[in-house]
Design a protein around this motif. Structure first.
Motif, PDB file in Angstrom:
ATOM      1  N   ARG A 203       4.146  -4.812  -4.710  1.00  0.00           N
ATOM      2  CA  ARG A 203       2.977  -5.184  -3.902  1.00  0.00           C
ATOM      3  C   ARG A 203       2.087  -3.969  -3.665  1.00  0.00           C
ATOM      4  NH1 ARG A 203       1.633  -9.236  -0.164  1.00  0.00           N
ATOM      5  NH2 ARG A 203      -0.531  -8.866   0.428  1.00  0.00           N
ATOM      6  N   VAL A 204       2.705  -2.826  -3.381  1.00  0.00           N
ATOM      7  CA  VAL A 204       1.936  -1.595  -3.166  1.00  0.00           C
ATOM      8  C   VAL A 204       1.190  -1.201  -4.438  1.00  0.00           C
ATOM      9  CG1 VAL A 204       2.153   0.902  -2.783  1.00  0.00           C
ATOM     10  CG2 VAL A 204       3.376  -0.705  -1.298  1.00  0.00           C
ATOM     11  N   SER A 207      -1.691  -3.579  -5.082  1.00  0.00           N
ATOM     12  CA  SER A 207      -2.770  -3.374  -4.122  1.00  0.00           C
ATOM     13  C   SER A 207      -3.611  -2.148  -4.484  1.00  0.00           C
ATOM     14  CB  SER A 207      -2.193  -3.212  -2.713  1.00  0.00           C
ATOM     15  OG  SER A 207      -3.206  -2.937  -1.770  1.00  0.00           O
ATOM     16  N   ALA A 208      -2.942  -1.122  -5.016  1.00  0.00           N
ATOM     17  CA  ALA A 208      -3.651   0.109  -5.402  1.00  0.00           C
ATOM     18  C   ALA A 208      -4.260   0.000  -6.794  1.00  0.00           C
ATOM     19  CB  ALA A 208      -2.691   1.291  -5.360  1.00  0.00           C
ATOM     20  N   ILE A 290       4.815   5.745  -2.648  1.00  0.00           N
ATOM     21  CA  ILE A 290       4.795   4.368  -2.158  1.00  0.00           C
ATOM     22  C   ILE A 290       4.298   4.323  -0.715  1.00  0.00           C
ATOM     23  CG2 ILE A 290       6.264   2.392  -1.546  1.00  0.00           C
ATOM     24  CD1 ILE A 290       8.026   3.330  -3.988  1.00  0.00           C
ATOM     25  N   GLY A 294       0.527   2.582   0.012  1.00  0.00           N
ATOM     26  CA  GLY A 294       0.519   1.330   0.768  1.00  0.00           C
ATOM     27  C   GLY A 294       0.381   1.515   2.258  1.00  0.00           C
ATOM     28  N   VAL A 296       2.575   2.404   4.143  1.00  0.00           N
ATOM     29  CA  VAL A 296       3.768   1.696   4.626  1.00  0.00           C
ATOM     30  C   VAL A 296       4.310   2.420   5.856  1.00  0.00           C
ATOM     31  CG1 VAL A 296       6.067   0.869   4.014  1.00  0.00           C
ATOM     32  CG2 VAL A 296       4.288   1.033   2.250  1.00  0.00           C
TER      33      VAL A 296
END
Length: 375
Positions: A203-204, A207-208, A290, A294, A296
């Motif tokens: 997902r990260v 998204s990038a 990561i 993201g 995160v």
């Protein structure tokens, strides 16, 4: 009234190619033959794998240990790169190293591959990797199954799973019952992401808008190559550590889904806690990437990824240096990461979360404190 088919409907026209499955078996035979042990009876193609248990019968109180697992969505990376010969290491590592946690020696394993379309060369590459990893772990690959699921999976899609069995003397079972106040926690480095958290990772990356063929200087290779790095197999190094006369291992924990704190808490007894210090290691670049890409939150990152720690051992403080030395001789970086103490009276960091036993285990607690050194 039903419509008559234009012609006879066969299994092949329904999407299942039995002959392709047979060709895949022929291609994988040689690699599977190498993943064996003297106790294996029979050969490839039987309805069941057979293993001579005579040695187990001579044990005082043998305890069988079993584990099953898959590799999650890491298979999506292998499929995107059309590289299938390393995913077997992820599968074997996830299965057999869970067995070592209780002190057991893994003996044999079976695998299962479900795919939309059997491509013999692809199946053979997957099984070849599984067999090679079993050989490295000293585990026999005694059987498996490949199933073609047209309509359920796309032609290039597949998933893998496996199960293994091991044995340990009851008196030698490792776990919370052995852990004592004053024990130390020794970390064994991971080879990278291993096989957990790939839904977050993918997902990260999406998204990038990063592509798998993107070269990343911090990795010294492409993003896809980094993400497909095989899971480290700890079986033989850990069995050697357990059997060494200069080391008394109390507990082991495989850092998989849930992260370091939750998995360590599972092997601590209620009333005990471990304090883990981030300042003792710097997570490899892939974890930093990561988190940064993201944004995160650290708590989510640490609950999902191994952060560079693939296994931990809990043992008496005087035995820590020997354990670290043996691990390094096996090619695995190891270091002291924390200590164990009675939770009652322990000084807690009010800014740090106290993680208690996870996955249904009424275990101890773990608090991760400090900051990782800057790289």
């Amino acid at each position: 009234m039903t419509n008559e088919p234009a012609g006879p409907i066969t299994y092949a026209s329904a999407g299942v190619d039995v002959e392709a499955g047979d060709r895949a078996v022929e291609l994988m035979k040689e690699s599977v033959r190498r993943a064996t042990r003297p106790e294996v009876l029979g050969g490839l193609g039987g309805f069941a794998g057979m293993f001579d248990a005579s040695a187990i019968a001579r044990m005082t109180r043998p305890v069988l240990a079993t584990s099953t697992d898959g590799v999650g969505t890491k298979v999506a990376i292998a499929q995107a790169l059309d590289k299938h010969d390393t995913i077997g290491f992820d599968l074997v590592g996830m299965v057999v190293d869970d067995i070592v946690v209780c002190g057991a020696e893994p003996l044999f394993m079976t695998d299962y591959i479900a795919t939309g379309k059997v491509v013999p060369e692809r199946i053979a590459a997957i099984v070849g990797g599984i067999a090679q990893a079993c050989e490295e772990a000293g585990v026999a690959l005694v059987g498996g199954e490949t199933a073609e699921h047209p309509g359920l999976l796309e032609p290039d899609e597949y998933d893998v799973a496996g199960a293994a069995t091991g044995v340990v003397e009851h008196a030698d079972v490792l776990g919370p019952q052995r852990v004592r106040d004053g024990d130390v926690v020794v970390a064994l480095a991971s080879s990278g992401l291993h096989s957990n958290g790939y839904s977050l990772v993918r997902r990260v990356i999406a998204s990038a808008a990063w592509q798998l063929d993107r070269h990343v200087d911090e990795f010294g290779r492409t993003l896809g190559e980094e993400l497909l790095e095989p899971t480290r197999i700890y079986t033989k190094p850990l069995l050697s550590l357990i059997q060494d006369t200069g080391v008394e291992v109390h507990a082991l924990s495989h850092v998989t889904g849930g992260g370091l704190a939750a998995n360590l808490a599972r092997v601590l007894p209620p009333g005990m806690m471990a304090r883990v210090d981030r300042s003792t290691w710097a997570p490899p670049a892939v974890f930093e990437m990561i988190q940064a890409l993201g944004r995160v939150p650290r708590a989510d990152l640490e609950r999902t990824l191994n952060q560079g720690v693939g296994f931990v051992a809990v043992l008496p403080q005087p035995h820590a240096d020997r354990a670290i030395e043996l691990s390094k001789l096996s090619g695995i970086q190891a270091w002291r990461i924390g200590e164990v103490m009675a939770e009652a009276g322990a000084t807690l960091d009010p800014a740090a979360e106290l993680v208690r036993g996870a996955k249904g285990v009424d275990g101890g607690a773990v608090q991760v404190v400090g900051q990782h050194p800057k790289t």
